[in-house]
Write an enzyme that holds these catalytic residues in place. Sequence first.
Site, short mmCIF file in Angstrom:
data_model
loop_
_atom_site.label_atom_id
_atom_site.label_comp_id
_atom_site.label_asym_id
_atom_site.label_seq_id
_atom_site.Cartn_x
_atom_site.Cartn_y
_atom_site.Cartn_z
N ARG A 1 0.80 -1.22 0.00
CA ARG A 1 0.00 0.00 0.00
C ARG A 1 0.84 1.28 0.00
O ARG A 1 0.31 2.38 -0.12
CB ARG A 1 -0.96 -0.01 1.19
CG ARG A 1 -2.21 -0.83 0.92
CD ARG A 1 -3.11 -0.86 2.12
NE ARG A 1 -2.61 -1.76 3.16
CZ ARG A 1 -3.02 -1.74 4.43
NH1 ARG A 1 -3.90 -0.85 4.81
NH2 ARG A 1 -2.53 -2.59 5.30
N ASP B 1 7.50 -1.82 11.04
CA ASP B 1 6.73 -0.68 10.52
C ASP B 1 5.92 0.02 11.61
O ASP B 1 4.98 0.74 11.34
CB ASP B 1 5.82 -1.13 9.37
CG ASP B 1 4.86 -2.25 9.77
OD1 ASP B 1 4.90 -2.67 10.94
OD2 ASP B 1 4.08 -2.67 8.91
N SER C 1 32.16 48.08 -3.96
CA SER C 1 31.22 47.18 -4.62
C SER C 1 31.76 46.62 -5.92
O SER C 1 32.64 47.22 -6.56
CB SER C 1 29.93 47.95 -4.92
OG SER C 1 29.36 48.38 -3.72
N ALA D 1 35.69 50.54 -5.84
CA ALA D 1 34.61 49.77 -6.46
C ALA D 1 34.97 49.37 -7.88
O ALA D 1 35.71 50.07 -8.57
CB ALA D 1 33.33 50.61 -6.46
C1 UD1 Z 1 -0.88 -8.12 13.08
C2 UD1 Z 1 -1.45 -9.00 14.19
C3 UD1 Z 1 -2.68 -8.34 14.79
C4 UD1 Z 1 -2.34 -6.96 15.29
C5 UD1 Z 1 -1.71 -6.13 14.18
C6 UD1 Z 1 -1.17 -4.84 14.74
C7 UD1 Z 1 -0.95 -11.31 13.60
C8 UD1 Z 1 -1.48 -12.55 13.01
N1 UD1 Z 1 -1.79 -10.29 13.63
O1 UD1 Z 1 -1.85 -8.08 12.06
O2 UD1 Z 1 -3.18 -9.11 15.85
O3 UD1 Z 1 -3.52 -6.31 15.77
O4 UD1 Z 1 -0.59 -6.83 13.59
O5 UD1 Z 1 -0.75 -4.01 13.73
O6 UD1 Z 1 0.17 -11.28 14.06
N2 UD1 Z 1 5.43 -9.77 8.63
C9 UD1 Z 1 6.54 -10.52 8.26
N3 UD1 Z 1 6.37 -11.71 7.65
C10 UD1 Z 1 5.14 -12.23 7.41
C11 UD1 Z 1 4.00 -11.47 7.78
C12 UD1 Z 1 4.18 -10.25 8.39
O7 UD1 Z 1 7.69 -10.09 8.47
O8 UD1 Z 1 5.08 -13.33 6.86
C13 UD1 Z 1 5.62 -8.45 9.29
C14 UD1 Z 1 5.11 -7.31 8.47
O9 UD1 Z 1 6.16 -6.76 7.66
C15 UD1 Z 1 4.69 -6.33 9.55
C16 UD1 Z 1 4.26 -7.21 10.71
O10 UD1 Z 1 4.86 -8.45 10.49
O11 UD1 Z 1 5.76 -5.53 9.98
C17 UD1 Z 1 2.75 -7.34 10.82
O12 UD1 Z 1 2.25 -7.98 9.70
P1 UD1 Z 1 0.84 -7.62 9.10
O13 UD1 Z 1 0.58 -8.51 7.95
O14 UD1 Z 1 0.74 -6.17 8.87
O15 UD1 Z 1 -0.11 -8.05 10.30
P2 UD1 Z 1 -1.58 -7.58 10.54
O16 UD1 Z 1 -2.48 -8.36 9.66
O17 UD1 Z 1 -1.67 -6.12 10.49
CA CA Z 2 -0.25 -4.26 9.74
#
Ligand code: UD1
Ligand code: CA
Length: 458
Positions: free
Chosen positions: A16, A104, A406, A424
Site C-alpha cells: 500500500r 513498521d 562594490s 569599487a
Molecule cells: C498483526 C497482528 C494483529 C495486530 C496487528 C497490529 C498477527 C497474526 N496479527 O496483524 O493481531 O492487531 O498486527 O498491527 O500477528 N510480517 C513478516 N512476515 C510475514 C508477515 C508479516 O515479516 O510473513 C511483518 C510485516 O512486515 C509487519 C508485521 O509483520 O511488519 C505485521 O504484519 P501484518 O501482515 O501487517 O499483520 P496484521 O495483519 O496487520
Molecule cells: Ca499491519
Amino acid sequence: MLHVDVVILAAGMGKRMNSSLPKVLHPLAGKPILLHVLDATYALSPEKICVIFGYGGELVHQTVGDRPDLIWVKQEQQLGTGHAVKQALPHLADKGVTLVLFGDVPLVRSDTLKTLIEKVREDSLALLTVELDDPTGYGRIVRDPVSNCVRAIVEEKDASPSQKKIREINTGIMVLPNRYLSDWLDKLGNTNTQGEYYLTDVIAMAVEAGIQIETANPASEWEVVGVNDKAQLAVLERAFQQNIARKLMEQGVMFADPSRFDVRGQLICGNDVEIDVNCIFEGDVRLGDGVKIHANCVLRNVTVSDGSVIHPFSLIEDAALGKNCRIGPFARIRPGTQLDDAVHVGNFVEIKNSYIASESKVNHLSYIGDTEMGRQVNIGAGTITCNYDGAFKHRTIIEDDVFIGSDTQLIAPVTITKGSTVGAGSTITRDTPEGQLTLSRTKQMSIANWKRPEKTRG
Ligand code: UD1
Ligand code: CA
C-alpha cells in the site's frame, strides 16, 4: 538479569506504500522507520536483535549497516507473523525471553518496551495492548469474563460479531518465553481466513499450558500505530514533530505555529528562542539564548550562539555562528563556515568554507569562498572571491579593517592587507599594501560630440 532477545518483523511487502522503496526504509523525521525501531531496541541492550527481512532486503541491510548484535534473517515467503518469528529460532537463546517488534511501527518508546519486559519472568508472557475507539482491522484481546485474564487473540477477519466489539487490541508487540517458543511455533497451523501462520495463536497455547499472560499499555496511542500507507506515515510524522515541539515549548521555546515546524535530527535550544513558521532543523542543531529564526529557514548541523537572528529564507549548513550575528534574508551559508560575534551576512550572499572575524559585514549579493576575513571588514555589494581557477581552489585573506568597494573580484590566492581600501569595480590580482587605496579600473572618459544611432524612416 533476564536474558532478552529481540525479533523485528520487517518482511512485509508494504504494497500500500505504492513505492519501489521498501516500506521500512521510508523516512520519518528524516530517518528510515526501521532505524527508529532499532534505536528503541538498542536502548534496551538486548543480547541479539534478529531482523526478519524479505522484500528489498539487501537495500534494507545496506542502509542499516552491520553491528555485532544485529542478525539478518531472510523470510523467503511471507507466510504470516508466526512463520516470520520461526525464521529467527536458530538464533534465539533457549533461556530468557524474546521481544517481538514490527519494523513498521516506528514510534514505540524504549520506556514502554522496558515496562513490558519488566512484566515477565522466564516462563510468562506479556502483550502490549491498547483500547481504541475504532479497533477495526486489529487482532482483539479476548479476556475471561470472570477472571479478566487474557484467553486468546482473535484476528479481525476470524472474529465473531461479539468479538469484533472488543476495543482492546493487539499492538503486535509482545514478549514470549524462549523456553516454549519453538514448541509453540511448530504447532501453529494456517487454517484461518488468511491461510497464514499467526503468531497470535500462541496466546491460546500459552493459556492451555497454564502460563501467565500480562498486559501493558503504551503512554500514547501513536507509539503503536503502524505505517501501511503514505497517509499513515504523514500522520505519524506530525505526531512525532508535535511531540518534539511540545517538549521544546515546555523548555520555553516560542513557536509561531508548532504544527509548521520540522526536526530531522536533534535540536537543542537555550532560553527565549523564537522560531517562526516552516523552519526545518536537520542533523545536530544548537540554538543559544535569545536566538530568533524567522520564517522558512533550513539549518543543518549548525550552532548559533546567543542573540543571533536568522532572517527569512536562509539556508545554513555545517556552520558555527557567533553571538549577535545577523543573517539573511536569503542568505546561504555553506559547510566549513565559522562566523565570530556580530557578523552580518545579508541578502543573496553565499559564504563557503570561510572564517569571518567579529563585526565584519557582507551585506549584499556577494560570494565569499575559502576566505579568512579579519575584524570590522566591510565587503561591498557584488564582491566575489574568485577561488577556483578551474583546477585548484585558492584562499583569499582579507585582514582587519579592510573596506572592499562594490562589484570587486578578488582573484585568489591574494591578501588584502590590514586597513586597505579597494575601489569599487576592481579586479584585484596582487596583494594590496596596508592602509592604501588600491583600484584597478579604466579611467572614465566622455566623448563630447558623440551621437546615438537613430533608426531611419522610410
Ligand atoms: C498483526 C497482528 C494483529 C495486530 C496487528 C497490529 C498477527 C497474526 N496479527 O496483524 O493481531 O492487531 O498486527 O498491527 O500477528 N510480517 C513478516 N512476515 C510475514 C508477515 C508479516 O515479516 O510473513 C511483518 C510485516 O512486515 C509487519 C508485521 O509483520 O511488519 C505485521 O504484519 P501484518 O501482515 O501487517 O499483520 P496484521 O495483519 O496487520
Ligand atoms: Ca499491519
